[in-house]
Design a protein around this motif. Structure first.
Motif, mmCIF file in Angstrom:
data_model
loop_
_atom_site.group_PDB
_atom_site.id
_atom_site.type_symbol
_atom_site.label_atom_id
_atom_site.label_comp_id
_atom_site.label_asym_id
_atom_site.label_seq_id
_atom_site.Cartn_x
_atom_site.Cartn_y
_atom_site.Cartn_z
ATOM 1 N N UNK A 1 0.839 -1.211 0.000
ATOM 2 C CA UNK A 1 0.000 0.000 0.000
ATOM 3 C C UNK A 1 0.872 1.258 0.000
ATOM 4 N N UNK A 2 2.062 1.133 -0.554
ATOM 5 C CA UNK A 2 3.096 2.173 -0.552
ATOM 6 C C UNK A 2 2.538 3.574 -0.805
ATOM 7 N N UNK A 3 2.847 4.479 0.120
ATOM 8 C CA UNK A 3 2.538 5.890 -0.069
ATOM 9 C C UNK A 3 1.169 6.332 0.415
ATOM 10 N N UNK A 4 0.259 5.416 0.704
ATOM 11 C CA UNK A 4 -1.065 5.818 1.187
ATOM 12 C C UNK A 4 -0.934 6.413 2.579
ATOM 13 N N UNK A 5 -1.732 7.434 2.848
ATOM 14 C CA UNK A 5 -1.698 8.134 4.135
ATOM 15 C C UNK A 5 -2.863 7.683 5.008
ATOM 16 N N UNK A 6 -2.572 7.551 6.292
ATOM 17 C CA UNK A 6 -3.578 7.268 7.309
ATOM 18 C C UNK A 6 -3.423 8.302 8.408
ATOM 19 N N UNK A 7 -4.498 8.536 9.125
ATOM 20 C CA UNK A 7 -4.464 9.476 10.236
ATOM 21 C C UNK A 7 -4.853 8.738 11.505
ATOM 22 N N UNK A 8 -4.089 8.977 12.563
ATOM 23 C CA UNK A 8 -4.297 8.293 13.834
ATOM 24 C C UNK A 8 -4.192 9.342 14.931
ATOM 25 N N UNK A 9 -5.278 9.523 15.682
ATOM 26 C CA UNK A 9 -5.313 10.528 16.737
ATOM 27 C C UNK A 9 -5.289 9.872 18.105
ATOM 28 N N UNK A 10 -4.579 10.506 19.036
ATOM 29 C CA UNK A 10 -4.502 10.035 20.421
ATOM 30 C C UNK A 10 -4.884 11.188 21.336
ATOM 31 N N UNK A 11 -6.020 11.032 22.006
ATOM 32 C CA UNK A 11 -6.488 12.042 22.952
ATOM 33 C C UNK A 11 -5.508 12.147 24.118
ATOM 34 N N UNK A 12 -5.402 13.351 24.646
ATOM 35 C CA UNK A 12 -4.574 13.576 25.828
ATOM 36 C C UNK A 12 -5.423 13.680 27.094
ATOM 37 N N UNK A 13 -6.688 13.286 27.012
ATOM 38 C CA UNK A 13 -7.556 13.224 28.185
ATOM 39 C C UNK A 13 -7.116 12.041 29.049
ATOM 40 N N UNK A 14 -7.105 12.189 30.370
ATOM 41 C CA UNK A 14 -6.604 11.120 31.252
ATOM 42 C C UNK A 14 -7.211 9.743 30.979
ATOM 43 N N UNK A 15 -8.510 9.670 30.709
ATOM 44 C CA UNK A 15 -9.165 8.379 30.499
ATOM 45 C C UNK A 15 -8.819 7.746 29.159
ATOM 46 N N UNK A 16 -8.148 8.482 28.271
ATOM 47 C CA UNK A 16 -7.836 7.967 26.935
ATOM 48 C C UNK A 16 -6.340 7.803 26.696
ATOM 49 N N UNK A 17 -5.516 8.031 27.696
ATOM 50 C CA UNK A 17 -4.062 7.975 27.510
ATOM 51 C C UNK A 17 -3.553 6.578 27.162
ATOM 52 N N UNK A 18 -4.368 5.544 27.411
ATOM 53 C CA UNK A 18 -3.964 4.185 27.046
ATOM 54 C C UNK A 18 -3.662 4.092 25.545
ATOM 55 N N UNK A 19 -4.398 4.829 24.729
ATOM 56 C CA UNK A 19 -4.194 4.787 23.280
ATOM 57 C C UNK A 19 -2.833 5.388 22.907
ATOM 58 N N UNK A 20 -2.478 6.492 23.553
ATOM 59 C CA UNK A 20 -1.170 7.109 23.306
ATOM 60 C C UNK A 20 -0.067 6.167 23.781
ATOM 61 N N UNK A 21 -0.235 5.561 24.949
ATOM 62 C CA UNK A 21 0.755 4.620 25.478
ATOM 63 C C UNK A 21 0.986 3.483 24.472
ATOM 64 N N UNK A 22 -0.094 2.876 23.984
ATOM 65 C CA UNK A 22 0.025 1.768 23.026
ATOM 66 C C UNK A 22 0.744 2.217 21.750
ATOM 67 N N UNK A 23 0.440 3.419 21.294
ATOM 68 C CA UNK A 23 1.066 3.936 20.078
ATOM 69 C C UNK A 23 2.550 4.165 20.295
ATOM 70 N N UNK A 24 2.909 4.795 21.409
ATOM 71 C CA UNK A 24 4.320 5.053 21.703
ATOM 72 C C UNK A 24 5.096 3.745 21.867
ATOM 73 N N UNK A 25 4.515 2.782 22.575
ATOM 74 C CA UNK A 25 5.184 1.487 22.750
ATOM 75 C C UNK A 25 5.357 0.773 21.416
ATOM 76 N N UNK A 26 4.371 0.879 20.525
ATOM 77 C CA UNK A 26 4.485 0.264 19.196
ATOM 78 C C UNK A 26 5.617 0.902 18.394
ATOM 79 N N UNK A 27 5.894 2.174 18.680
ATOM 80 C CA UNK A 27 6.988 2.880 18.007
ATOM 81 C C UNK A 27 8.341 2.583 18.651
#
Length: 111
Positions: free
Chosen positions: A28-54
């Protein structure tokens, strides 16, 4: 997918989030996706998972995050199509770390 852009923004409700622009590699070379991570305390798990995946080490508590350091890093993504405002769009439903072989292969493709 490679993180090609990342910035902190405010939602329409004035809530902060981190907006990732991901560029797909491989068949799928070159296709763009958008991924948002809320900084609200109850949603920080998504940012954590993203950072760990990186490959980022995330402490159990507050941290300073330099967003420019995330550009050029790779992670695996699972994508599903969803309907939004009458249009079908791809949405990142899961993120995961790449194995060393996948990461090296992705980076070699950029050379």
């Amino acid at each position: 997918a490679e993180v090609t852009e990342v910035e902190q923004k405010l939602s329409k409700q004035q809530k902060p989030f981190i907006a990732f622009t991901l560029t797909l590699r491989g068949d799928q070379e070159g296709k763009k996706l958008f991924h948002n991570c809320s900084l609200q305390p109850q949603a920080l798990f998504n940012l954590r998972r993203t950072l760990e995946a990186l490959g980022y080490e995330v402490p159990n508590g507050p941290m300073d995050l330099n967003l420019t350091e995330l550009q050029g890093l790779y992670l695996g993504v699972h994508v599903e199509n969803e309907e939004y405002q009458g249009k079908v769009r791809p949405r990142v439903t899961d993120v995961f770390p790449l194995s060393n072989g996948e990461e090296e292969s992705a980076q070699e493709d950029d050379l």
